[in-house]
Design a protein around this motif. Structure first.
Motif, PDB file in Angstrom:
ATOM      1  N   ALA A 168      23.290  12.714  10.087  1.00 41.27           N
ATOM      2  CA  ALA A 168      22.151  12.735  11.004  1.00 41.27           C
ATOM      3  C   ALA A 168      21.001  11.916  10.446  1.00 41.27           C
ATOM      4  N   ALA A 169      20.732  12.087   9.173  1.00 42.16           N
ATOM      5  CA  ALA A 169      19.649  11.329   8.558  1.00 42.16           C
ATOM      6  C   ALA A 169      19.983   9.842   8.488  1.00 42.16           C
ATOM      7  N   GLN A 170      21.248   9.505   8.250  1.00 40.47           N
ATOM      8  CA  GLN A 170      21.648   8.096   8.270  1.00 40.47           C
ATOM      9  C   GLN A 170      21.319   7.437   9.608  1.00 40.47           C
ATOM     10  N   ASP A 171      21.490   8.194  10.694  1.00 34.16           N
ATOM     11  CA  ASP A 171      21.379   7.618  12.039  1.00 34.16           C
ATOM     12  C   ASP A 171      20.054   7.881  12.736  1.00 34.16           C
ATOM     13  N   ARG A 172      19.301   8.912  12.324  1.00 36.93           N
ATOM     14  CA  ARG A 172      18.120   9.290  13.100  1.00 36.93           C
ATOM     15  C   ARG A 172      16.965   9.824  12.246  1.00 36.93           C
ATOM     16  N   ALA A 239      22.780  24.196   4.469  1.00 33.33           N
ATOM     17  CA  ALA A 239      23.647  23.100   4.028  1.00 33.33           C
ATOM     18  C   ALA A 239      23.293  21.806   4.747  1.00 33.33           C
ATOM     19  N   TYR A 240      23.016  21.922   6.026  1.00 36.41           N
ATOM     20  CA  TYR A 240      22.614  20.767   6.843  1.00 36.41           C
ATOM     21  C   TYR A 240      21.333  20.149   6.297  1.00 36.41           C
ATOM     22  N   LEU A 241      20.362  20.997   5.978  1.00 36.92           N
ATOM     23  CA  LEU A 241      19.105  20.509   5.405  1.00 36.92           C
ATOM     24  C   LEU A 241      19.335  19.837   4.060  1.00 36.92           C
ATOM     25  N   ALA A 242      20.222  20.396   3.258  1.00 38.41           N
ATOM     26  CA  ALA A 242      20.521  19.781   1.963  1.00 38.41           C
ATOM     27  C   ALA A 242      21.089  18.377   2.155  1.00 38.41           C
ATOM     28  N   GLY A 243      21.904  18.195   3.186  1.00 38.78           N
ATOM     29  CA  GLY A 243      22.432  16.864   3.473  1.00 38.78           C
ATOM     30  C   GLY A 243      21.353  15.897   3.912  1.00 38.78           C
ATOM     31  N   ILE A 244      20.455  16.353   4.771  1.00 42.87           N
ATOM     32  CA  ILE A 244      19.339  15.502   5.194  1.00 42.87           C
ATOM     33  C   ILE A 244      18.521  15.072   3.980  1.00 42.87           C
ATOM     34  N   ASN A 245      18.177  16.023   3.168  1.00 45.33           N
ATOM     35  CA  ASN A 245      17.308  15.726   2.031  1.00 45.33           C
ATOM     36  C   ASN A 245      18.001  14.873   0.977  1.00 45.33           C
ATOM     37  N   ALA A 246      19.311  15.017   0.858  1.00 39.45           N
ATOM     38  CA  ALA A 246      20.048  14.144  -0.060  1.00 39.45           C
ATOM     39  C   ALA A 246      19.969  12.694   0.413  1.00 39.45           C
ATOM     40  N   TYR A 247      20.048  12.489   1.727  1.00 37.92           N
ATOM     41  CA  TYR A 247      19.928  11.123   2.238  1.00 37.92           C
ATOM     42  C   TYR A 247      18.510  10.599   2.045  1.00 37.92           C
ATOM     43  N   ILE A 248      17.505  11.432   2.258  1.00 37.35           N
ATOM     44  CA  ILE A 248      16.127  11.000   2.028  1.00 37.35           C
ATOM     45  C   ILE A 248      15.968  10.506   0.593  1.00 37.35           C
ATOM     46  N   ASP A 249      16.482  11.269  -0.363  1.00 39.38           N
ATOM     47  CA  ASP A 249      16.354  10.875  -1.765  1.00 39.38           C
ATOM     48  C   ASP A 249      17.118   9.581  -2.053  1.00 39.38           C
ATOM     49  N   LEU A 434      17.357  10.312  21.759  1.00 34.55           N
ATOM     50  CA  LEU A 434      17.142  11.684  21.302  1.00 34.55           C
ATOM     51  C   LEU A 434      18.441  12.333  20.835  1.00 34.55           C
ATOM     52  N   LEU A 435      19.526  11.981  21.508  1.00 36.03           N
ATOM     53  CA  LEU A 435      20.844  12.514  21.161  1.00 36.03           C
ATOM     54  C   LEU A 435      21.552  11.564  20.199  1.00 36.03           C
ATOM     55  N   MET A 436      22.536  12.080  19.487  1.00 38.52           N
ATOM     56  CA  MET A 436      23.391  11.254  18.654  1.00 38.52           C
ATOM     57  C   MET A 436      24.828  11.750  18.787  1.00 38.52           C
ATOM     58  N   LEU A 437      25.762  10.822  18.660  1.00 43.96           N
ATOM     59  CA  LEU A 437      27.181  11.164  18.727  1.00 43.96           C
ATOM     60  C   LEU A 437      27.706  11.503  17.341  1.00 43.96           C
ATOM     61  N   GLN A 438      28.678  12.409  17.310  1.00 39.19           N
ATOM     62  CA  GLN A 438      29.333  12.738  16.050  1.00 39.19           C
ATOM     63  C   GLN A 438      30.625  13.497  16.336  1.00 39.19           C
ATOM     64  N   GLU A 439      31.504  13.497  15.355  1.00 39.12           N
ATOM     65  CA  GLU A 439      32.657  14.384  15.347  1.00 39.12           C
ATOM     66  C   GLU A 439      32.559  15.221  14.090  1.00 39.12           C
ATOM     67  N   ILE A 440      32.757  16.532  14.208  1.00 39.70           N
ATOM     68  CA  ILE A 440      32.712  17.435  13.058  1.00 39.70           C
ATOM     69  C   ILE A 440      34.022  18.215  12.996  1.00 39.70           C
ATOM     70  N   ALA A 447      34.900  19.699  16.822  1.00 44.50           N
ATOM     71  CA  ALA A 447      34.273  19.216  18.052  1.00 44.50           C
ATOM     72  C   ALA A 447      33.816  17.779  17.886  1.00 44.50           C
ATOM     73  N   ARG A 448      33.680  17.098  19.018  1.00 43.88           N
ATOM     74  CA  ARG A 448      33.064  15.774  19.089  1.00 43.88           C
ATOM     75  C   ARG A 448      32.135  15.762  20.287  1.00 43.88           C
ATOM     76  N   GLY A 449      31.001  15.099  20.117  1.00 43.37           N
ATOM     77  CA  GLY A 449      30.078  14.984  21.247  1.00 43.37           C
ATOM     78  C   GLY A 449      28.679  14.654  20.792  1.00 43.37           C
ATOM     79  N   ALA A 450      27.712  15.085  21.592  1.00 39.29           N
ATOM     80  CA  ALA A 450      26.319  14.731  21.359  1.00 39.29           C
ATOM     81  C   ALA A 450      25.515  15.945  20.914  1.00 39.29           C
ATOM     82  N   SER A 451      24.555  15.679  20.064  1.00 33.98           N
ATOM     83  CA  SER A 451      23.619  16.707  19.605  1.00 33.98           C
ATOM     84  C   SER A 451      22.237  16.085  19.526  1.00 33.98           C
ATOM     85  N   PHE A 452      21.221  16.908  19.695  1.00 33.58           N
ATOM     86  CA  PHE A 452      19.868  16.406  19.507  1.00 33.58           C
ATOM     87  C   PHE A 452      19.635  16.141  18.025  1.00 33.58           C
ATOM     88  N   ALA A 453      19.064  14.993  17.747  1.00 34.81           N
ATOM     89  CA  ALA A 453      18.834  14.585  16.368  1.00 34.81           C
ATOM     90  C   ALA A 453      17.997  15.633  15.645  1.00 34.81           C
TER      91      ALA A 453
END
Length: 928
Positions: A168-172, A239-249, A434-440, A447-453
């Motif tokens: 998410a952080a990579q893309d938005r 865990a999601y926040l940890a991923g965002i913050n790892a990309y920020i760093d 506002l949305l981004m595509l992903q598969e998890i 699932a695959r689809g769109a989520s709000f960034a």
């Protein structure tokens, strides 16, 4: 690296959008040269094994402009100077745009010319990169060559969610940062004082003025009230926040972070000084509050309703005035298109036989509550004042521009015997989107689809292993207005007989010019007074007593609760049938219509925490803030109450077909917004899908064609113009100007009444004159038809409840003009019913009198011809006056869709379509 502009036709923007004038010096070339080598992440291609996929290659999706919503400073400067695009920033915009002219020849085999293949996994020869974020061994992010969509595969739940946050952080990242500041009412301080920034933060903070403690309390309550799933949601979020913050760093140390941080003064391009703040869990709630307010909070408008009711009663007397008001309100119009059309009734917010507790304002006493205080500089000039007024009107009205549509057909009517769905949300057009595509894919998630960034720990709209789901905004009323009686002063009120102080919540913002936003320095304080009955929105008197009108929303302080429903939708061990799908979305308190399709079944459910109102309370009007009129079992400290049971919400399994375009859900189910009458844009889908189902043999291509054709239709032309021409042609038209206009309109109508280019990329409409004439004629004919009978006061009051028109070129809602979505709100139903009555045709739910020409065909005809002649004489420049993007008179450009810039990358205009931003076409071939 920047890539060449694609082949599809774009109309390049004439101004640099939100970055005015910052590229007007030659030194930019030197700056670009020095920034062309940001550290990139290089990874070897690797094959990803797809999870169980039961769609058989028949799931497709699209989300313009592109997956990549991050750009380095160098990429932004190249885009602004030369129009080049970062990789995958725009590669879904062309296919999306091209459907407008390509749909007539669409076949199942060519669907993915205009959509992406939404199968799970990535073929080995289509892998562009594989990344183990932060060196983790329990998750990989694979990106495909065609669109760059992240396919996240984890062996642990933590790793899976860490990967989702990192992707998410990579893309938005920049967009996520913007909207966490919107949700906190801090956008101007973060991104600049541009009037659009002022309006955005004011609109949303007025409805969700939360403190940090409020945001944390939402998280605590959601976790505490949902057992094991609540605990899992908290772990997933962390865990999601940890991923965002790892990309920020990583991006900060590697200097490939979004360039907007430099342009807005948060980072230094030379020394790398400055910080990008880590995300914290309360940021997710701030983000959710924005999305919920924008798309999932139906209701409000009770004060406007009261003002127009009083105007009707003043003109006609109480009894007749109330009758007139109810006729125009169309709470339960018998001619309205319904999503659940099998005759089931779901009474909600209906008119009580004997209304109780109404607190209607004294005439002329209503004033909206100020939000802005202590303004300086550009925070208090004339532009800022006008911006605040628009933001207030949007925030307080009931006309929520939820948008989105769905077409779902049962297998009984399809060629394959399997259900088919074409559906998606209309969330406006932004860059980044506002949305981004992903598969998890990971333990308990598939699932695959769109989520709000920024909220993409789960797929929010998309497909699972053997099912797909989507939503449209429903708009049922979960917001009520209470009149709190003031005591002591203007900031104390009576609560159960005790004089109680209002809480004060403030947000102070100040800004100064930056490279990105040259708005001169300014500041203001946003101040909201909160009561136990919600924030104060208006002041008035009722029977001479001073009151404050407050708005109480059932989802207020509960935006975080819906995370449980989205978690369930992603869980293949939970959703296995239409019944379990309905159970999942019952955990979502946003006001949405939810649709489902698997290989055998279809389903529908209307979500939202619908409060159980006290007996006799009419949800249309303000009521006294007294215990007798409160929601049943309401607890002010937690804002919880008794809610209507799931069985009382419109719901259905395996109906022959479902359509939704924010129309009425079911018989006797009242929505808060006006306009659910005989003509609604839902009819554009209903008429086409009903015809397809009657013929049988529906395919993915034919259902997509129905959507695409409706997306180009002018609702006024298709459903109202034929009767207008009947009146005009009731005798020979002798006036040459009127006759020429009638001929043009009839020719356009015969051709289908669509707003479509002559050829792809021509930027000129076929039947351009007819379209210009109708655009000019509609507001003139409505005013001439209704104002004489209603009187100026009542006509004006009704237009505050429901705008007269919403043509594609209109500016409306939080995205302004060029937003695509059109014909959601307007007076087309009133005109339709009135003209049919004048013609002597049968009308169910008729208006209380005939308005056009006082009910005679000849007089009505005179009005229509007179206004038509005036409209025909208006030049294109008068009808389409131009804006910062379009020259006056450029009809195509006035309608065109623009990806509204929320960052540094610009995209060109595309031809108008009235369709979902993110869209799926699905037909599952088998089931687990």
């Amino acid at each position: 690296m920047p890539r060449r502009t694609p082949r599809f036709t774009l109309d390049r923007l004439r101004t640099p959008g939100r970055f005015p004038g910052f590229l007007k010096t030659a030194s930019v070339c030197a700056l670009i040269a020095g920034l062309l080598s940001p550290l990139s992440q290089v990874a070897a291609a690797a094959e990803v094994t797809a999870a169980n996929d039961y769609c058989g290659g028949q799931c497709s999706d699209i989300l313009p402009p592109g997956e990549n919503g991050n750009a380095t400073l160098a990429q932004i400067l190249l885009n602004q100077a030369f129009g080049t695009q970062p990789e995958h920033a725009e590669d879904q915009l062309g296919p999306y745009a091209n459907l407008a002219k390509g749909y007539p020849t669409l076949t199942n085999a060519t669907i993915n010319t205009f959509f992406n293949d939404a199968s799970f996994g990535v073929a080995s020869d289509q892998v562009a990169s594989t990344l183990s974020p932060a060196g983790r061994s329990d998750v990989t992010i694979v990106r495909d060559k065609k669109t760059g969509v992240p396919h996240i595969t984890g062996t642990t739940r933590y790793g899976t969610e860490f990967g989702a946050g990192y992707a998410a952080a990579q893309d938005r990242l920049w967009l996520m940062d913007v909207f966490r500041h919107v949700g906190r009412g801090q956008l101007t301080a973060f991104a600049g004082g541009d009037p659009s920034n002022q309006g955005l933060e004011q609109q949303f903070w007025r409805n969700a003025p939360y403190t940090e403690a409020d945001l944390q309390a939402q998280i605590d309550n959601a976790v505490a009230n949902n057992g094991t799933r609540g605990q899992q949601a908290l772990a997933d979020a962390n865990a999601y926040l940890a991923g965002i913050n790892a990309y920020i760093d990583a991006s900060d140390s590697g200097r490939y972070f979004p360039g907007e941080y430099v342009l807005t003064g948060h980072k230094d391009s030379i020394t790398n000084a400055g910080t990008i703040d880590h995300f914290k869990i309360t940021d997710l709630v701030a983000l959710a509050s924005v999305i919920g307010a924008l798309f999932g909070s139906g209701g409000g408008g009770e004060v406007d309703n009261a003002v127009s009711l009083l105007a009707a009663q003043e003109k006609y007397g109480v009894a007749q005035g109330t009758q007139v008001w109810e006729a125009f309100r169309e709470r339960n119009d018998p001619e309205a298109v319904l999503t659940v059309h099998d005759g089931q009734s779901f009474p909600y917010a209906t008119k009580p036989a004997s209304p109780q507790g109404e607190a209607l304002p004294d005439t002329g006493s209503v004033a909206s509550e100020p939000l802005i205080y202590d303004a300086t500089g550009t925070g208090g000039d004339a532009t800022a004042t006008a911006t605040s007024a628009r933001a207030t009107a949007t925030a307080l009205g009931s006309a929520r521009r939820g948008m989105s549509n769905a077409l779902v057909v049962s297998g009984q009517a399809t060629a394959s015997g399997h259900p088919i769905a074409v559906f998606g949300p209309q969330t406006g057009y932004f860059a980044p989107q506002l949305l981004m595509l992903q598969e998890i894919q990971g333990p308990g998630i598939s699932a695959r689809g769109a989520s709000f960034a920024g909220l993409s720990m789960y797929v929010e709209l998309g497909r699972g292993q053997d099912y797909a789901w989507s939503a449209t905004t429903s708009g049922q009323d979960i917001i009520d207005t209470y009149a709190v009686e003031l005591c002591q002063d203007d900031y104390h009120y009576l609560y159960h007989g005790t004089c109680t102080a209002m809480d004060v919540v403030e947000q102070k913002n100040a800004w100064k010019p930056t490279t990105a936003d040259g708005t001169a320095a300014g500041s203001y304080t946003m101040r909201v007074y909160r009561t136990k009955y919600g924030p104060v929105e208006y002041r008035a008197t009722v029977g001479g007593k001073k009151v404050a009108y407050t708005t109480l929303r059932s989802s207020f302080m509960h935006e975080a609760d819906s995370i449980i429903g989205f978690q369930m939708l992603n869980d293949p061990d939970y959703v296995k049938s239409p019944q379990t799908f309905q159970s999942a979305v019952q955990h979502i308190n946003y006001t949405f219509n939810w649709f489902y399709a698997d290989s055998t079944h279809t389903a529908y459910y209307n979500s939202g925490d619908n409060p159980v109102r006290a007996s006799g309370v009419d949800a249309e009007f303000p009521v006294w803030a007294q215990s007798a009129y409160e929601w049943k079992s309401w607890v002010p400290a937690t804002n919880t109450a008794a809610y209507t049971p799931a069985s009382a919400h419109p719901n259905s399994i395996d109906q022959d077909y479902y359509v939704s375009w924010n129309n009425k859900q079911a018989k006797d189910y009242s929505t808060a917004s006006w306009g659910d009458g005989s003509v609604h844009r839902g009819n554009l889908l209903e008429d086409r899908v009903k015809k397809l189902v009657a013929a049988g043999g529906v395919t993915r291509a034919s259902l997509t064609k129905a959507m695409a054709e409706a997306a180009l239709a002018d609702l006024r032309a298709e459903d109202v113009l034929p009767d207008l021409l009947k009146v005009i042609n009731s005798s020979t038209v002798t006036d040459s100007t009127a006759a020429a206009a009638v001929t043009k309109l009839q020719t356009w109508l015969t051709a289908g009444g669509r707003r479509t280019e002559t050829t792809a990329g021509s930027k000129t409409y076929a039947d351009a004159d007819a379209i210009r004439i109708l655009d000019a004629w509609w507001p003139l004919l409505v005013k001439a038809e209704f104002e004489p009978g209603l009187g100026t006061g009542l006509y004006t009051a009704f237009t505050a409840n429901l705008p007269v028109d919403e043509a594609p070129s209109a500016a409306h809602g939080p995205t302004g003009a060029h937003a695509g979505s059109s014909f959601q709100y307007g007076w087309w139903s009133y005109v339709d019913k009135d003209i049919r009555a004048v013609l002597g045709e049968s009308v169910q739910g008729a208006l209380p009198q005939k308005y056009c020409g006082s009910g005679t065909v000849s007089s009505c005809r005179d009005i229509l011809i007179s206004t038509l002649k005036t409209a025909a004489g208006k030049t294109a420049a008068q009808v389409y006056p131009g804006d910062t993007l379009c020259a006056a008179g450029n009809q195509w450009c006035a309608d065109s869709i623009v990806q509204r810039t929320l960052g540094g990358i610009k995209h060109g205009n595309i031809s108008w379509q009235n369709r979902p931003t993110f869209q799926q076409v699905v037909e599952f071939t088998s089931h687990r």
